[in-house]
Design a protein around this motif. Structure first.
Motif, short mmCIF file in Angstrom:
data_model
loop_
_atom_site.label_atom_id
_atom_site.label_comp_id
_atom_site.label_asym_id
_atom_site.label_seq_id
_atom_site.Cartn_x
_atom_site.Cartn_y
_atom_site.Cartn_z
N GLU A 174 0.84 -1.10 0.15
CA GLU A 174 0.11 -0.03 -0.01
C GLU A 174 0.79 1.20 -0.05
O GLU A 174 1.83 1.31 0.77
CB GLU A 174 -0.84 0.06 1.22
N ILE A 175 0.56 2.12 -0.84
CA ILE A 175 1.04 3.65 -0.94
C ILE A 175 0.29 4.65 -0.23
O ILE A 175 -0.91 4.47 -0.47
CB ILE A 175 1.39 4.08 -2.41
N SER A 176 0.67 5.37 0.89
CA SER A 176 -0.01 6.18 1.60
C SER A 176 0.66 7.63 1.66
O SER A 176 1.78 7.80 1.31
CB SER A 176 -0.14 5.85 2.95
N ILE A 177 -0.26 8.61 1.71
CA ILE A 177 0.35 10.01 1.93
C ILE A 177 -0.15 10.59 3.23
O ILE A 177 -1.33 10.61 3.47
CB ILE A 177 -0.14 11.07 0.66
N TYR A 178 0.53 11.00 4.06
CA TYR A 178 0.65 11.52 5.45
C TYR A 178 0.53 12.74 5.57
O TYR A 178 1.57 13.56 5.29
CB TYR A 178 1.39 10.77 6.42
N LEU A 179 -0.40 13.60 5.65
CA LEU A 179 -0.59 14.79 5.87
C LEU A 179 -0.41 15.24 7.71
O LEU A 179 -1.09 14.88 8.37
CB LEU A 179 -1.92 15.51 5.64
N SER A 180 0.91 15.81 7.93
CA SER A 180 1.15 16.02 9.29
C SER A 180 0.27 17.21 10.09
O SER A 180 0.00 16.76 11.08
CB SER A 180 2.68 16.57 9.27
N THR A 187 -4.70 9.66 1.67
CA THR A 187 -4.85 8.89 0.55
C THR A 187 -4.32 7.49 0.80
O THR A 187 -3.16 7.50 1.55
CB THR A 187 -4.70 9.29 -0.89
N GLN A 188 -4.65 6.51 0.52
CA GLN A 188 -3.97 5.21 0.67
C GLN A 188 -4.44 4.29 -0.67
O GLN A 188 -6.02 4.27 -0.89
CB GLN A 188 -4.40 4.55 1.87
N PHE A 189 -3.72 3.80 -1.25
CA PHE A 189 -4.20 2.89 -2.48
C PHE A 189 -3.08 1.85 -2.63
O PHE A 189 -1.88 1.79 -2.30
CB PHE A 189 -4.28 3.68 -3.54
N GLU A 190 -3.42 0.77 -3.50
CA GLU A 190 -2.78 -0.28 -3.85
C GLU A 190 -1.59 -0.05 -4.83
O GLU A 190 -1.73 0.58 -5.67
CB GLU A 190 -3.41 -1.48 -4.40
N ALA A 191 -0.16 -0.30 -4.32
CA ALA A 191 0.72 -0.06 -5.37
C ALA A 191 0.42 -0.86 -6.68
O ALA A 191 0.02 -1.83 -6.71
CB ALA A 191 2.23 -0.27 -4.63
N PRO A 192 1.17 -0.21 -7.89
CA PRO A 192 0.84 -0.86 -9.04
C PRO A 192 1.69 -2.20 -9.27
O PRO A 192 1.50 -3.13 -10.05
CB PRO A 192 1.54 0.16 -10.05
N GLU A 193 2.56 -2.49 -8.50
CA GLU A 193 3.33 -3.69 -8.35
C GLU A 193 3.78 -4.03 -7.06
O GLU A 193 3.73 -3.15 -6.12
CB GLU A 193 4.94 -3.60 -9.40
#
Length: 286
Positions: A174-180, A187-193
């Motif tokens: 999973e790829i995530s973006i954390y807003l401090s 956002t969190q989503f499944e990585a393409p690989e």
């Protein structure tokens, strides 16, 4: 396109920088000429080093022994000594940096060993109370617990946003973006690989950093996420939809990626005819 010895990639005031075992070099992308180079000997294996640009400086971390270096815009190099740390302390993650003011930076070890205060005038480092961090910068203090199951791939200059490879008992890719400021993942989503927790460069773990590596690099450009695997570069939106791809050259692989500006990344790719050299070039994500 720059053709140079294989090494680490960095950006210093929008200027490409390469770091090899013995030299730090600033380059011109326009004609691939050397702007400035200084000699400095790092340890033989650069695979365990991390590079982060902040406020016109580069911070270089040796992830095996926790040594920290600061490279200023004129390529002056400071080795920063942690005088009060335990001799056997290792750092399983890259450091995070947060300005208190223009002359002082708090360094977060992300390994449970606390915080340090870096004086940018004398480049002296001292322990800093986690209670003071909790009192004065609570959002910075909370990063450790909120990102406990994440490997940091990229941070904006003062950790406003953090791009992560998030992994827990339910997900591995999973790829995530954390807003401090909001102390949450936006956002969190499944990585393409699939993403293995191994060193990007050599596909290995070691006794100091087992599980702390991720075999993908990345950065944030506006409303785009760039993920660089060894053999494919992906440009995605914040929902994980693939906007653009760029495969590595046949018989080659990517060696690094850094944000150059809001539209371009700086890529390094190994020379397929000489694995000890690499090509460095800009790539437009639009």
């Amino acid at each position: 396109m720059i053709h140079t010895t294989k090494g680490l990639l960095g950006i210093l005031n929008n200027i490409p920088v390469t770091i090899t075992n013995n030299t730090i070099t600033k380059w011109s992308l326009e004609d691939a000429s050397i702007i400035q180079a200084v000699n400095y000997s790092f340890k033989e294996n650069l695979d365990n080093y991390d590079v982060k640009d902040k406020d016109g400086r580069l911070f270089i971390t040796d992830l095996q022994n926790a040594d920290l270096y600061c490279v200023e815009s004129d390529l002056t190099i400071h080795k920063i000594v942690f005088e009060d740390r335990y001799e056997d302390r290792k750092v399983p993650n890259t450091y995070l940096f947060k300005n208190i003011n223009s002359e002082e930076v708090i360094i977060h070890t992300r390994d449970g060993n606390g915080f340090y205060l870096l004086d940018l005038n004398g480049f002296k480092l001292a322990g800093y109370s986690s209670i003071l961090v909790l009192k004065n910068i609570p959002t910075f203090r909370s990063i450790y617990s909120n990102l406990a199951y994440s490997n940091t791939l990229y941070t904006t200059n003062d950790n406003e946003m953090i791009l992560c490879h998030h992994h827990n008992y339910e997900t591995k890719n999973e790829i995530s973006i954390y807003l401090s400021e909001e102390e949450k993942m936006i956002t969190q989503f499944e990585a393409p690989e699939p993403i293995d927790r191994v060193n990007f460069y050599n596909n290995l773990t070691d006794k100091y950093n087992s599980g702390a590596y991720s075999n993908v690099k990345g950065c944030l450009l506006g409303d785009r996420v760039v993920l660089c695997y060894q053999h494919m570069l992906y440009v995605l939106d914040y929902d994980g939809n693939i906007i653009k791809t760029r495969p590595a050259t046949e018989n080659s692989r990517y060696w690094g990626v850094e944000k150059l500006n809001d539209n371009k990344v700086l890529l390094s790719e190994l020379d397929p005819n000489d694995s000890e050299k690499m090509f460095v070039f800009d790539y437009n994500i639009n």
